[in-house]
Design an enzyme around this catalytic site. Sequence first.
Site, PDB file in Angstrom:
ATOM      1  N   ASN A   1      21.045  61.084 -54.571  1.00 22.88           N
ATOM      2  CA  ASN A   1      22.298  60.956 -55.324  1.00 22.88           C
ATOM      3  C   ASN A   1      22.266  59.582 -55.976  1.00 22.88           C
ATOM      4  O   ASN A   1      22.521  58.579 -55.319  1.00 22.88           O
ATOM      5  CB  ASN A   1      23.491  61.079 -54.363  1.00 22.88           C
ATOM      6  CG  ASN A   1      24.810  60.768 -55.041  1.00 22.88           C
ATOM      7  OD1 ASN A   1      24.885  60.674 -56.273  1.00 22.88           O
ATOM      8  ND2 ASN A   1      25.858  60.612 -54.252  1.00 22.88           N
TER       9      ASN A   1
ATOM     10  N   LYS B   1      24.154  58.308 -58.109  1.00 22.76           N
ATOM     11  CA  LYS B   1      25.479  57.770 -58.460  1.00 22.76           C
ATOM     12  C   LYS B   1      25.447  57.213 -59.894  1.00 22.76           C
ATOM     13  O   LYS B   1      24.722  57.768 -60.728  1.00 22.76           O
ATOM     14  CB  LYS B   1      25.909  56.722 -57.427  1.00 22.76           C
ATOM     15  CG  LYS B   1      25.798  57.279 -55.999  1.00 22.76           C
ATOM     16  CD  LYS B   1      26.465  56.461 -54.954  1.00 22.76           C
ATOM     17  CE  LYS B   1      26.265  57.119 -53.596  1.00 22.76           C
ATOM     18  NZ  LYS B   1      26.958  56.430 -52.529  1.00 22.76           N
TER      19      LYS B   1
ATOM     20  N   HIS C   1      32.058  64.719 -53.062  1.00 26.96           N
ATOM     21  CA  HIS C   1      31.543  63.452 -52.517  1.00 26.96           C
ATOM     22  C   HIS C   1      32.723  62.547 -52.168  1.00 26.96           C
ATOM     23  O   HIS C   1      33.749  62.561 -52.849  1.00 26.96           O
ATOM     24  CB  HIS C   1      30.626  62.773 -53.534  1.00 26.96           C
ATOM     25  CG  HIS C   1      29.906  61.602 -52.955  1.00 26.96           C
ATOM     26  ND1 HIS C   1      30.505  60.377 -52.843  1.00 26.96           N
ATOM     27  CD2 HIS C   1      28.675  61.483 -52.413  1.00 26.96           C
ATOM     28  CE1 HIS C   1      29.645  59.546 -52.251  1.00 26.96           C
ATOM     29  NE2 HIS C   1      28.530  60.189 -51.991  1.00 26.96           N
TER      30      HIS C   1
ATOM     31  N   GLU D   1      33.267  59.565 -52.681  1.00 27.87           N
ATOM     32  CA  GLU D   1      33.735  58.694 -53.782  1.00 27.87           C
ATOM     33  C   GLU D   1      34.617  59.473 -54.747  1.00 27.87           C
ATOM     34  O   GLU D   1      35.566  58.921 -55.321  1.00 27.87           O
ATOM     35  CB  GLU D   1      32.514  58.062 -54.483  1.00 27.87           C
ATOM     36  CG  GLU D   1      31.896  56.982 -53.599  1.00 27.87           C
ATOM     37  CD  GLU D   1      30.388  56.826 -53.722  1.00 27.87           C
ATOM     38  OE1 GLU D   1      29.810  57.233 -54.740  1.00 27.87           O
ATOM     39  OE2 GLU D   1      29.788  56.272 -52.767  1.00 27.87           O
TER      40      GLU D   1
ATOM     41  N   GLU E   1      28.623  63.367 -44.419  1.00 31.58           N
ATOM     42  CA  GLU E   1      28.495  61.968 -44.791  1.00 31.58           C
ATOM     43  C   GLU E   1      29.681  61.186 -44.242  1.00 31.58           C
ATOM     44  O   GLU E   1      30.753  61.147 -44.871  1.00 31.58           O
ATOM     45  CB  GLU E   1      28.476  61.828 -46.318  1.00 31.58           C
ATOM     46  CG  GLU E   1      27.345  62.568 -46.982  1.00 31.58           C
ATOM     47  CD  GLU E   1      26.986  61.943 -48.330  1.00 31.58           C
ATOM     48  OE1 GLU E   1      25.876  61.431 -48.450  1.00 31.58           O
ATOM     49  OE2 GLU E   1      27.830  61.937 -49.233  1.00 31.58           O
TER      50      GLU E   1
ATOM     51  N   GLY F   1      26.700  53.640 -48.176  1.00 26.15           N
ATOM     52  CA  GLY F   1      26.489  52.404 -48.921  1.00 26.15           C
ATOM     53  C   GLY F   1      26.771  51.146 -48.123  1.00 26.15           C
ATOM     54  O   GLY F   1      26.854  50.054 -48.683  1.00 26.15           O
TER      55      GLY F   1
ATOM     56  N   SER G   1      23.607  55.820 -45.705  1.00 25.61           N
ATOM     57  CA  SER G   1      22.629  54.770 -45.385  1.00 25.61           C
ATOM     58  C   SER G   1      21.375  55.310 -44.716  1.00 25.61           C
ATOM     59  O   SER G   1      20.769  54.626 -43.897  1.00 25.61           O
ATOM     60  CB  SER G   1      23.275  53.662 -44.544  1.00 25.61           C
ATOM     61  OG  SER G   1      24.333  53.043 -45.274  1.00 25.61           O
TER      62      SER G   1
HETATM   63  P1  PGA Z   1      23.949  55.829 -49.338  1.00 27.63           P
HETATM   64  O1  PGA Z   1      24.790  56.961 -50.093  1.00 27.63           O
HETATM   65  O2  PGA Z   1      22.637  56.466 -48.936  1.00 27.63           O
HETATM   66  O3  PGA Z   1      23.762  54.734 -50.342  1.00 27.63           O
HETATM   67  O4  PGA Z   1      24.743  55.408 -48.159  1.00 27.63           O
HETATM   68  C1  PGA Z   1      24.770  58.284 -49.643  1.00 27.63           C
HETATM   69  C2  PGA Z   1      25.718  59.105 -50.474  1.00 27.63           C
HETATM   70  O5  PGA Z   1      26.777  58.599 -50.863  1.00 27.63           O
HETATM   71  O6  PGA Z   1      25.438  60.280 -50.783  1.00 27.63           O
END
Ligand code: PGA
Length: 250
Positions: A9, A11, A95, A97, A167, A173, A212
């Site tokens: 992903n 982003k 997601h 976000e 998640e 992140g 992460s």
């Molecule tokens: P990250 O993001 O691996 O940077 O923690 C995962 C995600 O948001 O899908």
Amino acid sequence: MRQPLIAGNWKMNGTRESIKALLDGIKAGIGDVKVAEVAVCPPFVYLADVQEQLSGTPIAWGAQNLSTELKGAFTGEVSAPMLNDFACKYVIVGHSERRTLFGEDDATVATKFAVARDNGLKPILCVGETLEEREQGVTEKVVARQIQAVIDKVGVAALADGVIAYEPVWAIGTGKTATPEQAQAVHAFIRGMIAEQDAGVAEALRIQYGGSMNAGNAAELLAQPDIDGGLIGGASLKADDFLTICRAAG
Ligand code: PGA
């Protein structure tokens, strides 16, 4: 046997130039990835480039979001048929976000899941609790609510056409990963709640972990019996790290 899916992903990251270099790197190493299915989810505007660069390779691609609508006066939105124009296989829905920064609620996410599926796209449904919810002990309640909203909309059998990504919001992140035991516990809970409604769907459904996941911790997470791949943010932007995760899946 569920084939693990490792999906990047990206982003809102990348340029035409950096994406070409990233895909060149992934393509150069994909031959060593024996078990996992691999996909990348670029920003919409790069889908045409990604399609051109990945056609004929084993790497699939998808989008990070889609509209609940199919066409019309919805400025700034991108529809499922548009994603089909660029041969997307997957689309991420719900997601965290999108849920927290853009106000998508369970009903909206369920509609997006339905629209994606109705249009032949495979939705990657993201669920997960915030740190506050984990501390309150309501993790299972939250993910059950998020998943049940989709089941109520499309029926349990339709889940089989998609993927779930667990998640934990506190792990996204942040560099803070759920331990393999914490992740496995929630994955097993998710599979169990679906099994109560349809055992066959639960057994076949791929449940990715996200938050992460990186080259260093992927192997032990992916070794858990109910973790069927990963949704990778930051570490998917580096070809070597992403490939290490893909290889760790098998
Ligand atoms: P990250 O993001 O691996 O940077 O923690 C995962 C995600 O948001 O899908």
